[in-house]
Scaffold this motif. Structure first.
Motif, PDB file in Angstrom:
ATOM      1  N   GLY A  72       0.822  -1.194   0.000  1.00  0.00           N
ATOM      2  CA  GLY A  72       0.000   0.000   0.000  1.00  0.00           C
ATOM      3  C   GLY A  72       0.858   1.246   0.000  1.00  0.00           C
ATOM      4  N   PRO A  73       0.331   2.392  -0.443  1.00  0.00           N
ATOM      5  CA  PRO A  73       1.157   3.592  -0.612  1.00  0.00           C
ATOM      6  C   PRO A  73       1.409   4.384   0.665  1.00  0.00           C
ATOM      7  N   GLN A  74       0.761   4.025   1.776  1.00  0.00           N
ATOM      8  CA  GLN A  74       0.960   4.764   3.012  1.00  0.00           C
ATOM      9  C   GLN A  74       2.336   4.471   3.607  1.00  0.00           C
ATOM     10  N   ASN A  75       2.874   5.463   4.340  1.00  0.00           N
ATOM     11  CA  ASN A  75       4.197   5.280   4.960  1.00  0.00           C
ATOM     12  C   ASN A  75       4.219   4.068   5.884  1.00  0.00           C
ATOM     13  N   SER A  76       3.191   3.939   6.712  1.00  0.00           N
ATOM     14  CA  SER A  76       3.154   2.838   7.675  1.00  0.00           C
ATOM     15  C   SER A  76       3.111   1.487   6.973  1.00  0.00           C
ATOM     16  N   THR A  77       2.377   1.409   5.860  1.00  0.00           N
ATOM     17  CA  THR A  77       2.255   0.142   5.140  1.00  0.00           C
ATOM     18  C   THR A  77       3.562  -0.238   4.454  1.00  0.00           C
ATOM     19  N   MET A  78       4.238   0.751   3.875  1.00  0.00           N
ATOM     20  CA  MET A  78       5.528   0.457   3.237  1.00  0.00           C
ATOM     21  C   MET A  78       6.569   0.027   4.271  1.00  0.00           C
ATOM     22  N   MET A  79       6.540   0.665   5.446  1.00  0.00           N
ATOM     23  CA  MET A  79       7.463   0.266   6.514  1.00  0.00           C
ATOM     24  C   MET A  79       7.152  -1.154   6.983  1.00  0.00           C
ATOM     25  N   ALA A  80       5.861  -1.475   7.078  1.00  0.00           N
ATOM     26  CA  ALA A  80       5.457  -2.815   7.500  1.00  0.00           C
ATOM     27  C   ALA A  80       5.906  -3.867   6.491  1.00  0.00           C
ATOM     28  N   THR A  81       5.792  -3.548   5.208  1.00  0.00           N
ATOM     29  CA  THR A  81       6.190  -4.499   4.159  1.00  0.00           C
ATOM     30  C   THR A  81       7.682  -4.770   4.218  1.00  0.00           C
ATOM     31  N   ASN A  82       8.476  -3.718   4.378  1.00  0.00           N
ATOM     32  CA  ASN A  82       9.928  -3.905   4.476  1.00  0.00           C
ATOM     33  C   ASN A  82      10.320  -4.699   5.715  1.00  0.00           C
ATOM     34  N   SER A  83       9.622  -4.462   6.813  1.00  0.00           N
ATOM     35  CA  SER A  83       9.908  -5.215   8.044  1.00  0.00           C
ATOM     36  C   SER A  83       9.570  -6.688   7.859  1.00  0.00           C
ATOM     37  N   TYR A  84       8.437  -6.953   7.214  1.00  0.00           N
ATOM     38  CA  TYR A  84       8.019  -8.333   6.940  1.00  0.00           C
ATOM     39  C   TYR A  84       9.068  -9.054   6.082  1.00  0.00           C
ATOM     40  N   LEU A  85       9.566  -8.365   5.065  1.00  0.00           N
ATOM     41  CA  LEU A  85      10.540  -8.985   4.164  1.00  0.00           C
ATOM     42  C   LEU A  85      11.864  -9.270   4.854  1.00  0.00           C
ATOM     43  N   GLN A  86      12.221  -8.443   5.842  1.00  0.00           N
ATOM     44  CA  GLN A  86      13.440  -8.711   6.599  1.00  0.00           C
ATOM     45  C   GLN A  86      13.320 -10.027   7.369  1.00  0.00           C
ATOM     46  N   GLY A  87      12.110 -10.342   7.793  1.00  0.00           N
ATOM     47  CA  GLY A  87      11.885 -11.618   8.466  1.00  0.00           C
ATOM     48  C   GLY A  87      11.819 -12.774   7.491  1.00  0.00           C
ATOM     49  N   LEU A  88      11.257 -12.514   6.301  1.00  0.00           N
ATOM     50  CA  LEU A  88      11.110 -13.570   5.304  1.00  0.00           C
ATOM     51  C   LEU A  88      12.464 -13.976   4.729  1.00  0.00           C
ATOM     52  N   PHE A  89      13.318 -12.978   4.494  1.00  0.00           N
ATOM     53  CA  PHE A  89      14.661 -13.242   3.974  1.00  0.00           C
ATOM     54  C   PHE A  89      15.672 -12.702   4.977  1.00  0.00           C
ATOM     55  N   GLU A  90      16.234 -13.586   5.740  1.00  0.00           N
ATOM     56  CA  GLU A  90      17.040 -13.186   6.900  1.00  0.00           C
ATOM     57  C   GLU A  90      18.339 -12.486   6.530  1.00  0.00           C
ATOM     58  N   THR A  91      18.819 -11.717   7.499  1.00  0.00           N
ATOM     59  CA  THR A  91      20.140 -11.101   7.403  1.00  0.00           C
ATOM     60  C   THR A  91      21.211 -12.196   7.331  1.00  0.00           C
ATOM     61  N   GLY A  92      22.296 -11.906   6.616  1.00  0.00           N
ATOM     62  CA  GLY A  92      23.387 -12.872   6.499  1.00  0.00           C
ATOM     63  C   GLY A  92      23.317 -13.704   5.249  1.00  0.00           C
ATOM     64  N   LYS A  93      22.265 -13.501   4.426  1.00  0.00           N
ATOM     65  CA  LYS A  93      22.116 -14.280   3.199  1.00  0.00           C
ATOM     66  C   LYS A  93      22.210 -13.405   1.960  1.00  0.00           C
ATOM     67  N   GLY A  94      22.569 -12.146   2.161  1.00  0.00           N
ATOM     68  CA  GLY A  94      22.639 -11.223   1.036  1.00  0.00           C
ATOM     69  C   GLY A  94      23.830 -11.473   0.129  1.00  0.00           C
ATOM     70  N   GLN A  95      23.955 -10.672  -0.896  1.00  0.00           N
ATOM     71  CA  GLN A  95      24.964 -10.873  -1.932  1.00  0.00           C
ATOM     72  C   GLN A  95      26.372 -10.599  -1.406  1.00  0.00           C
ATOM     73  N   ILE A  96      27.342 -11.382  -1.888  1.00  0.00           N
ATOM     74  CA  ILE A  96      28.763 -11.237  -1.543  1.00  0.00           C
ATOM     75  C   ILE A  96      29.509 -10.628  -2.731  1.00  0.00           C
ATOM     76  N   LEU A  97      30.433  -9.691  -2.431  1.00  0.00           N
ATOM     77  CA  LEU A  97      31.271  -9.097  -3.468  1.00  0.00           C
ATOM     78  C   LEU A  97      32.670  -9.713  -3.418  1.00  0.00           C
ATOM     79  N   VAL A  98      33.197 -10.041  -4.574  1.00  0.00           N
ATOM     80  CA  VAL A  98      34.572 -10.555  -4.656  1.00  0.00           C
ATOM     81  C   VAL A  98      35.525  -9.362  -4.520  1.00  0.00           C
ATOM     82  N   PRO A  99      36.824  -9.604  -4.226  1.00  0.00           N
ATOM     83  CA  PRO A  99      37.777  -8.492  -4.025  1.00  0.00           C
ATOM     84  C   PRO A  99      37.784  -7.474  -5.159  1.00  0.00           C
TER      85      PRO A  99
END
Length: 501
Positions: A72-99
């Motif tokens: 939804g376009p409301q600030n609270s809804t966008m914040m809620a969606t991002n928070s939900y996704l942080q739980g769905l895809f946990e920290t520590g699994k993001g992309q790795i960069l080579v040297p």
């Protein structure tokens, strides 16, 4: 696959914040309407729990072909969606960069102070956080017109809410509430007349503000000073929230405008995704972004979840289960070929509210239910505040274009007619003025022509007279000859022939 629709968690009050940023209970809120820290954790834990449930559908690392997310376009809804996704895809699994990548991973700026790349780690983001694309609802899209319902833009719905808040169930609840809390609550709110609490919309703001304060851990000193137990009052506030959702806003016992409007926003897309998923299963096709995802996620608000529950209750007779902050309703598509005679009968859909099965549909049954949902056109017409909204901005634009086109054509015709008329008048005037100025040579020539014609006519008449005289003379001579040849007993007829007497 699964389609999940969830509500935002706890947020700051949306109304009745004074110029000092104090709410109705004199608690401070720097910003109103945004998701609080408590709300973020609610939605984060919801995402984490659903990752456990649907772990076999999606991987630990985000892949666009697996998941489609809309908010939804409301600030609270966008914040809620991002928070939900942080739980769905946990920290520590993001992309790795080579040297080599880390050496060039800088913006075009010269100075970074004490920044040390070696302490940053090898993740694209600190702690290898994952970032997911989120598409907002289009507020002008007729399918998502429900998002504007309730904020004053849908006059007919507000009228229905006014009618619904006068129902006996609502009036009786408010009456009992005022009897129990009225005198003490007037002191908490610093108002003079207890009858102010009979105003439904004011009472709704009181309950929303209390829930926001209580979940955020505000002291709420005024309640304690006037002998109101916070936990007990919190239970009462959620009772009112349930009453508001199912008796007033969703109008369970009326025509169900909000349930139909809400379901119309999702029904076409759910069938689109489920049909594509079934087709992909039969053809062994892989996942594809948007058209064939494994999981579709909608970040919405509390009204959305309760409206869907109300719609299913109207159609299937299920219970109106109370919904709360960060509630979710999921539609799970399963392949279940036992005793099936067709492909579609091999599938079923579970409607799951906050983790518990609300209803199980055969897939054909599920499609039939969604077939009863209002179309986007119906929603717009029923929610229109004026003729322009009723017939749609798109249709209005087409009509306006046609009218402008007709107007342009008429204008061209008028201009053409005007100049043609003006040109004709000028031509006539020119002829009148030029008549006396005829060339003398032409006049002379015309006179001589007439003279010649007259002489020629005279000559012809003289010739004719001579010919007539000659003919008459010839006839007379013939008659004389005939007379000379007549014998006795004979006479000559008119033609000069001899006949017997």
């Amino acid at each position: 696959m699964v389609v999940t629709i969830f509500a935002e968690g706890a947020k700051a009050p949306t109304s009745h914040i004074d110029s000092n940023r104090l709410d109705l209970f004199k608690e401070s809120w720097p910003v109103n309407g945004v998701l609080t820290g408590v709300g973020m954790r609610m939605n984060y834990l919801l995402g984490k729990k659903e990752k456990e449930r649907y772990n076999n559908l999606i991987s630990n690392q985000y892949r666009r072909k697996d998941v489609f997310v809309r908010s939804g376009p409301q600030n609270s809804t966008m914040m809620a969606t991002n928070s939900y996704l942080q739980g769905l895809f946990e920290t520590g699994k993001g992309q790795i960069l080579v040297p080599e990548q880390r050496e060039i991973a800088y913006p075009p700026m010269d100075h970074f102070g004490e920044f040390n790349p070696s302490t940053f780690g090898n993740g694209a983001l600190p702690n290898r956080d994952q970032v997911l694309p989120v598409e907002p609802f289009d507020q002008l899209d007729k399918k998502y017109f429900f998002l504007t319902l309730g904020d004053g833009r849908c006059g007919p719905l507000m009228d229905k809410w006014d009618d619904n808040k006068s129902r006996r169930e609502v009036k009786d609840w408010i009456k009992n509430f005022v009897t129990k809390y009225g005198e003490r609550l007037t002191k908490v709110l610093n108002i003079n007349d207890v009858r102010d609490l009979n105003d439904y919309y004011y009472l709704s703001a009181v309950m929303e503000t209390f829930i926001a304060d209580y979940t955020e851990g505000k002291v709420l000193r005024r309640f304690n000073e006037n002998g109101i137990d916070l936990r007990e009052f919190n239970t009462t506030a959620y009772e009112f929230l349930n009453l508001e959702q199912y008796e007033v806003k969703n109008g369970y016992n009326s025509d169900g405008m909000l349930p139909n409007a809400t379901m119309s926003a999702f029904s076409d897309e759910m069938l689109f995704w489920f049909n594509n998923r079934i087709d992909a299963d039969q053809k062994n096709l892989e996942n594809k972004a948007y058209s064939r995802p494994r999981m579709v996620i909608f970040g919405a608000n509390l009204n959305t979840v309760s409206s869907i529950v109300a719609f299913i209750a109207r159609e299937k007779g299920t219970d109106l289960i109370p919904v709360g902050l960060a509630s979710s309703i999921n539609f799970e598509l399963f392949f279940d070929p036992i005793n099936s005679t067709s492909i579609e009968e091999s599938y079923r859909v579970n409607a799951r509210l906050d983790g518990s099965i609300l209803f199980t549909f055969g897939y054909n049954e599920f499609k039939q239910m969604l077939g009863k949902v209002w179309s986007g056109e119906d929603v717009r017409k029923k929610c229109a505040n004026n003729l322009l909204e009723r017939y749609g901005y798109k249709n209005a634009t087409i009509v306006l274009g046609v009218l402008l086109g007709v107007a342009v054509i008429l204008l061209i015709l008028l201009i053409f007619t005007y100049y043609r008329s003006k040109s004709g008048t000028s031509s006539s005037s020119s002829k009148v003025e030029e008549k006396p100025k005829v060339n003398n040579t032409e006049n002379k020539k015309t006179h001589e022509d007439k003279k010649d014609d007259k002489k020629e006519q005279h000559d012809l008449e003289v010739k004719d007279d001579k010919e007539v005289k000659v003919e008459n003379q010839n006839q007379d001579n013939k008659n004389e000859i005939v007379k000379d040849e007549v014998k006795d007993g004979e006479h000559v007829n008119e033609n000069g022939d001899k006949v017997l007497n």
